[in-house]
Scaffold this motif. Structure first.
Motif, mmCIF file in Angstrom:
data_model
loop_
_atom_site.group_PDB
_atom_site.id
_atom_site.type_symbol
_atom_site.label_atom_id
_atom_site.label_comp_id
_atom_site.label_asym_id
_atom_site.label_seq_id
_atom_site.Cartn_x
_atom_site.Cartn_y
_atom_site.Cartn_z
ATOM 1 N N UNK A 1 0.822 -1.213 0.000
ATOM 2 C CA UNK A 1 0.000 0.000 0.000
ATOM 3 C C UNK A 1 0.855 1.262 0.000
ATOM 4 N N UNK A 2 1.693 1.393 1.013
ATOM 5 C CA UNK A 2 2.456 2.636 1.184
ATOM 6 C C UNK A 2 3.813 2.343 1.805
ATOM 7 N N UNK A 3 4.782 3.171 1.466
ATOM 8 C CA UNK A 3 6.091 3.162 2.116
ATOM 9 C C UNK A 3 6.370 4.567 2.612
ATOM 10 N N UNK A 4 6.888 4.676 3.833
ATOM 11 C CA UNK A 4 7.266 5.970 4.374
ATOM 12 C C UNK A 4 8.684 5.845 4.923
ATOM 13 N N UNK A 5 9.517 6.825 4.614
ATOM 14 C CA UNK A 5 10.903 6.794 5.053
ATOM 15 C C UNK A 5 11.053 7.543 6.370
ATOM 16 N N UNK A 6 12.163 7.303 7.061
ATOM 17 C CA UNK A 6 12.341 7.852 8.416
ATOM 18 C C UNK A 6 12.399 9.367 8.412
ATOM 19 N N UNK A 7 12.767 9.979 7.299
ATOM 20 C CA UNK A 7 12.826 11.438 7.256
ATOM 21 C C UNK A 7 11.510 12.062 6.782
ATOM 22 N N UNK A 8 10.495 11.218 6.588
ATOM 23 C CA UNK A 8 9.172 11.718 6.197
ATOM 24 C C UNK A 8 8.239 11.588 7.390
ATOM 25 N N UNK A 9 7.470 12.606 7.635
ATOM 26 C CA UNK A 9 6.568 12.552 8.788
ATOM 27 C C UNK A 9 5.233 11.912 8.420
ATOM 28 N N UNK A 10 4.813 12.162 7.192
ATOM 29 C CA UNK A 10 3.476 11.743 6.795
ATOM 30 C C UNK A 10 3.439 11.477 5.301
ATOM 31 N N UNK A 11 2.604 10.516 4.906
ATOM 32 C CA UNK A 11 2.408 10.253 3.485
ATOM 33 C C UNK A 11 0.947 9.915 3.257
ATOM 34 N N UNK A 12 0.442 10.342 2.118
ATOM 35 C CA UNK A 12 -0.968 10.094 1.815
ATOM 36 C C UNK A 12 -1.112 9.448 0.443
ATOM 37 N N UNK A 13 -2.176 8.650 0.340
ATOM 38 C CA UNK A 13 -2.538 8.065 -0.953
ATOM 39 C C UNK A 13 -4.036 7.840 -0.910
ATOM 40 N N UNK A 14 -4.744 8.661 -1.641
ATOM 41 C CA UNK A 14 -6.219 8.588 -1.673
ATOM 42 C C UNK A 14 -6.763 8.650 -0.251
ATOM 43 N N UNK B 1 -5.872 6.877 2.276
ATOM 44 C CA UNK B 1 -4.895 6.334 3.210
ATOM 45 C C UNK B 1 -3.910 7.409 3.652
ATOM 46 N N UNK B 2 -3.538 7.342 4.921
ATOM 47 C CA UNK B 2 -2.502 8.231 5.433
ATOM 48 C C UNK B 2 -1.649 7.439 6.399
ATOM 49 N N UNK B 3 -0.344 7.600 6.302
ATOM 50 C CA UNK B 3 0.555 6.920 7.230
ATOM 51 C C UNK B 3 1.503 7.952 7.823
ATOM 52 N N UNK B 4 1.819 7.770 9.103
ATOM 53 C CA UNK B 4 2.773 8.654 9.772
ATOM 54 C C UNK B 4 3.932 7.836 10.312
ATOM 55 N N UNK B 5 5.055 8.507 10.528
ATOM 56 C CA UNK B 5 6.260 7.864 11.044
ATOM 57 C C UNK B 5 6.794 8.778 12.137
ATOM 58 N N UNK B 6 6.705 8.317 13.381
ATOM 59 C CA UNK B 6 7.155 9.125 14.519
ATOM 60 C C UNK B 6 8.364 8.434 15.136
ATOM 61 N N UNK B 7 9.556 8.974 14.876
ATOM 62 C CA UNK B 7 10.788 8.334 15.350
ATOM 63 C C UNK B 7 10.987 8.541 16.848
ATOM 64 N N UNK B 8 10.301 9.519 17.422
ATOM 65 C CA UNK B 8 10.407 9.725 18.874
ATOM 66 C C UNK B 8 9.588 8.682 19.618
ATOM 67 N N UNK B 9 8.383 8.461 19.162
ATOM 68 C CA UNK B 9 7.519 7.448 19.768
ATOM 69 C C UNK B 9 7.813 6.047 19.260
#
Lengths: 114, 113
Positions: free
Chosen positions: B47-60, B62-70
């Motif tokens: 579905x989606x790939x998000x890299x560590x330097x990206x906070x958020x990504x969307x596709x239609x 769908x939304x995914x977030x990447x929180x390196x602190x949590x």
């Protein structure tokens, strides 16, 4: 384009036997990876072949082996089956074999070891 | 050892609501996270790939977030539909090959009409 196909879809074997599973990747894809999926462990990587060479290997015993042919089709063999080998075996193909590029999975072969 | 934990084995949600699935990683810092959908009797679908330097990504929807602190990724499906019912897998990878990707065991989402 046809997707990844795997045969057979279902297999029942007994302990000690061996089994061969087959995977046909998407046309033009040179990378084929194999995974074992169980409810408790999730997907676990077995190995990856790229242009007939095993490029990466997971932490599975030597009873698990594979090969890839010149047409990119791949086979996976499990010898001396154990009860714990019961799982869904998934094959995935990719055009580049780069782990951040999309992998396309087949429907899997459900192996039951009695 | 590297671990990907998807806290909820199952999640039921009413049609039209936003479904939020959680993925936590421990004992490593993945360079990227992936989300897959898997229907019964079928292989996972990317579905989606998000890299560590990206906070958020969307596709239609769908939304995914990447929180390196949590050490966490959240996967959202907005305006959920019964057709979204499936198992969703999270995977975290270190660059350099498929052997460096760890998968979670999945969250089974049921969208109730």
């Amino acid at each position: 384009k046809a997707g990844v196909t795997q045969t057979p879809r279902y297999l029942i074997k007994t302990r000690g036997q061996q089994v061969t599973l087959s995977c046909s990747p998407i046309s033009g894809h040179r990378s084929v990876s194999w995974y074992q999926q169980t409810p408790g462990q999730g997907l676990q990587f077995l190995f990856e072949y790229f242009s007939e060479t095993q490029r990466n290997k997971g932490n599975f015993p030597g009873r698990f082996s594979g090969r890839q042919f010149s047409n990119s089709r791949s086979e996976m063999n499990v010898s001396t089956l154990e009860l714990g080998d019961s799982a869904l075996y998934l094959c995935a193909s990719s055009s580049t074999g780069v782990d951040t590029d999309t992998q396309y999975f087949g429907p899997g072969t459900r192996l039951t070891v009695l | 050892s590297q671990k990907i934990e998807q806290n909820s084995e199952a999640l039921n949600i009413q049609e039209g609501k936003t479904a939020t699935l959680t993925c936590n990683y421990t004992n490593y810092s993945p360079a990227y996270l992936q989300w897959y959908r898997q229907d019964p009797g079928r292989g996972p679908v990317f579905l989606l790939l998000i890299r560590e330097n990206e906070k958020e990504k969307r596709k239609e929807r769908l939304k995914v977030t990447f929180d390196t602190t949590l050490k966490q990724s959240l996967f959202h499906i907005t305006a959920s539909q019964p057709a979204d019912s499936a198992t969703y897998l999270c995977a975290g990878g270190l660059l350099g090959g498929y052997q460096k990707v760890t998968f979670g065991t999945g969250t089974k989402l049921q969208v109730i009409p």
